[in-house]
Design a protein around this motif. Structure first.
Motif, PDB file in Angstrom:
ATOM      1  N   LYS A  47       0.523  -0.618  -0.186  1.00  0.00           N
ATOM      2  CA  LYS A  47      -0.080  -0.104   0.212  1.00  0.00           C
ATOM      3  C   LYS A  47       0.490   1.173   0.194  1.00  0.00           C
ATOM      4  N   GLY A  48       2.091   1.217  -0.640  1.00  0.00           N
ATOM      5  CA  GLY A  48       2.773   2.368   0.061  1.00  0.00           C
ATOM      6  C   GLY A  48       4.407   2.302   1.063  1.00  0.00           C
ATOM      7  N   PHE A  49       4.669   3.155   1.233  1.00  0.00           N
ATOM      8  CA  PHE A  49       5.818   3.668   2.151  1.00  0.00           C
ATOM      9  C   PHE A  49       5.869   3.301   3.680  1.00  0.00           C
ATOM     10  N   ILE A  50       6.164   3.074   4.239  1.00  0.00           N
ATOM     11  CA  ILE A  50       6.229   3.275   5.520  1.00  0.00           C
ATOM     12  C   ILE A  50       7.291   3.691   6.069  1.00  0.00           C
ATOM     13  N   TYR A  51       7.987   3.962   7.468  1.00  0.00           N
ATOM     14  CA  TYR A  51       9.388   4.248   8.048  1.00  0.00           C
ATOM     15  C   TYR A  51       9.403   3.965   9.795  1.00  0.00           C
ATOM     16  N   LEU A  52      11.029   3.671   9.382  1.00  0.00           N
ATOM     17  CA  LEU A  52      11.042   2.787  10.425  1.00  0.00           C
ATOM     18  C   LEU A  52      12.531   4.400  11.204  1.00  0.00           C
ATOM     19  N   PHE A  53      11.979   3.986  12.147  1.00  0.00           N
ATOM     20  CA  PHE A  53      12.691   5.726  12.628  1.00  0.00           C
ATOM     21  C   PHE A  53      13.448   4.605  14.026  1.00  0.00           C
ATOM     22  N   LEU A  54      14.934   4.954  14.024  1.00  0.00           N
ATOM     23  CA  LEU A  54      16.084   4.443  14.248  1.00  0.00           C
ATOM     24  C   LEU A  54      16.922   4.740  15.229  1.00  0.00           C
ATOM     25  N   ILE A  55      17.067   4.741  16.850  1.00  0.00           N
ATOM     26  CA  ILE A  55      18.529   5.305  16.906  1.00  0.00           C
ATOM     27  C   ILE A  55      19.196   4.236  17.545  1.00  0.00           C
ATOM     28  N   THR A  56      20.814   4.561  17.042  1.00  0.00           N
ATOM     29  CA  THR A  56      21.780   3.418  17.702  1.00  0.00           C
ATOM     30  C   THR A  56      22.575   4.059  18.254  1.00  0.00           C
ATOM     31  N   ASP A  57      23.595   3.111  19.165  1.00  0.00           N
ATOM     32  CA  ASP A  57      24.161   3.584  20.127  1.00  0.00           C
ATOM     33  C   ASP A  57      25.576   3.871  19.346  1.00  0.00           C
ATOM     34  N   ALA A  58      26.697   4.383  19.131  1.00  0.00           N
ATOM     35  CA  ALA A  58      26.898   5.084  18.437  1.00  0.00           C
ATOM     36  C   ALA A  58      28.393   4.387  18.049  1.00  0.00           C
ATOM     37  N   TYR A  59      29.460   3.743  19.522  1.00  0.00           N
ATOM     38  CA  TYR A  59      29.831   3.168  20.051  1.00  0.00           C
ATOM     39  C   TYR A  59      29.789   1.355  19.627  1.00  0.00           C
ATOM     40  N   SER A  60      28.351   0.874  20.743  1.00  0.00           N
ATOM     41  CA  SER A  60      28.419  -1.033  20.567  1.00  0.00           C
ATOM     42  C   SER A  60      27.056  -1.240  18.834  1.00  0.00           C
ATOM     43  N   ARG A  61      26.620   0.053  18.310  1.00  0.00           N
ATOM     44  CA  ARG A  61      26.199  -0.160  17.799  1.00  0.00           C
ATOM     45  C   ARG A  61      25.017  -1.193  17.376  1.00  0.00           C
ATOM     46  N   LYS A  62      24.400  -1.075  19.001  1.00  0.00           N
ATOM     47  CA  LYS A  62      23.119  -1.113  19.394  1.00  0.00           C
ATOM     48  C   LYS A  62      21.684  -0.507  19.065  1.00  0.00           C
ATOM     49  N   ILE A  63      20.954  -0.878  18.112  1.00  0.00           N
ATOM     50  CA  ILE A  63      19.554  -0.122  18.126  1.00  0.00           C
ATOM     51  C   ILE A  63      19.289   0.136  19.741  1.00  0.00           C
ATOM     52  N   VAL A  64      19.316   1.047  20.117  1.00  0.00           N
ATOM     53  CA  VAL A  64      18.640   1.319  21.510  1.00  0.00           C
ATOM     54  C   VAL A  64      17.390   1.790  21.712  1.00  0.00           C
ATOM     55  N   GLY A  65      16.624   2.279  21.026  1.00  0.00           N
ATOM     56  CA  GLY A  65      15.202   2.697  20.232  1.00  0.00           C
ATOM     57  C   GLY A  65      14.217   2.430  18.987  1.00  0.00           C
ATOM     58  N   CYS A  77       9.820   9.683  15.191  1.00  0.00           N
ATOM     59  CA  CYS A  77      10.927  10.353  15.820  1.00  0.00           C
ATOM     60  C   CYS A  77      10.932  10.180  17.629  1.00  0.00           C
ATOM     61  N   ILE A  78      10.015  11.058  17.931  1.00  0.00           N
ATOM     62  CA  ILE A  78       9.629  11.077  19.671  1.00  0.00           C
ATOM     63  C   ILE A  78       9.571   9.221  20.276  1.00  0.00           C
ATOM     64  N   SER A  79       8.563   9.129  19.812  1.00  0.00           N
ATOM     65  CA  SER A  79       8.364   7.812  20.338  1.00  0.00           C
ATOM     66  C   SER A  79       9.901   6.219  20.160  1.00  0.00           C
ATOM     67  N   ALA A  80      10.959   6.882  19.417  1.00  0.00           N
ATOM     68  CA  ALA A  80      11.488   5.913  19.907  1.00  0.00           C
ATOM     69  C   ALA A  80      12.789   6.391  20.386  1.00  0.00           C
ATOM     70  N   LEU A  81      12.926   8.036  20.742  1.00  0.00           N
ATOM     71  CA  LEU A  81      13.917   8.160  21.741  1.00  0.00           C
ATOM     72  C   LEU A  81      12.599   7.999  23.070  1.00  0.00           C
ATOM     73  N   LYS A  82      11.826   8.054  23.187  1.00  0.00           N
ATOM     74  CA  LYS A  82      11.325   7.603  24.559  1.00  0.00           C
ATOM     75  C   LYS A  82      11.792   6.193  24.504  1.00  0.00           C
ATOM     76  N   LYS A  83      11.296   5.243  24.238  1.00  0.00           N
ATOM     77  CA  LYS A  83      11.742   4.435  24.216  1.00  0.00           C
ATOM     78  C   LYS A  83      13.640   3.755  24.561  1.00  0.00           C
ATOM     79  N   ALA A  84      14.201   4.870  23.501  1.00  0.00           N
ATOM     80  CA  ALA A  84      15.514   4.687  23.719  1.00  0.00           C
ATOM     81  C   ALA A  84      16.148   5.328  25.231  1.00  0.00           C
TER      82      ALA A  84
END
Length: 209
Positions: A47-65, A77-84
């Motif tokens: 049905k079209g594009f969807i979007y994945l907002f990511l926050i990654t720790d630059a040292y460990s490369r872990k996706i933290v949010g 973005c705000i939801s990802a940030l709050k999770k992180a």
């Protein structure tokens, strides 16, 4: 073969909000939760594009949010940030949030959340892909190795595979940049003596001790 990439714009940098200076300047972090890198990538559905907002720790490369959204609104973005922020392991450690200059990261609500949590704000200045190399690498791994290049039937059908892909990325896949550890293990690793000395030097230079 993977489907030919069609360019999708996720960065809207023509806006009236403040654009913050670059505090990273291509330097490499020496510990987890020293630098977070935020980015937005797109996935395909029938049905079209969807979007994945990511926050990654630059040292460990872990996706933290992360957050999967049907739109590019700042709420993703705000939801990802709050999770992180909620999952932080080293809450007293000085932290820099680095991103592009898109409206989602410059808007008042996003900036206020960072400031309330005493997280410094850094943004790319040139727009060069080099400035966002960590995020681009993470996006590539998720899509090429964990099936997120596929076209999903719908948004709801994509949620499960995205969660599984990120879980495997963080906890199963070793990274050369992490000395062949998984991002989660790297993130939780105790400092070696060399790292401890480097951290002390960093904190002293930044007047954070």
């Amino acid at each position: 073969m993977y489907p030919k990439k069609r360019y999708v714009t996720t960065t809207m940098s023509f806006h009236h909000y403040r654009k913050w200076p670059d505090m990273i300047n291509r330097t490499s972090p020496i510990m987890a939760e020293q630098v977070w890198v935020s980015d937005i990538t797109y996935l395909r559905t029938g049905k079209g594009f969807i979007y994945l907002f990511l926050i990654t720790d630059a040292y460990s490369r872990k996706i933290v949010g992360y957050h999967l959204s049907q739109s590019l609104k700042a709420s993703g973005c705000i939801s990802a940030l709050k999770k992180a922020i909620g999952a932080r392991k080293y809450k007293k450690r000085p932290l820099i949030h680095h991103s592009d200059r898109g409206i989602q990261y410059c808007c008042d609500e996003y900036v206020q959340i960072l400031q309330r949590n005493h997280i410094a704000i850094s943004m790319t200045q040139s727009g060069s892909p080099y400035d966002n190399a960590v995020a681009e690498r993470v996006n590539g791994i998720l899509k090429t190795e964990f099936g997120l290049y596929d076209t999903f039937q719908s948004y709801s059908k994509a949620v499960g595979p995205v969660c599984k892909a990120i879980e495997k990325y963080n906890n199963v896949r070793p990274h050369m940049s992490c000395e062949m550890m998984t991002p989660d293990k790297r993130h939780n690793q105790e400092f070696s003596q060399y790292q401890k000395n480097s951290v002390r030097a960093y904190l002293y230079d930044e007047n954070l001790m």
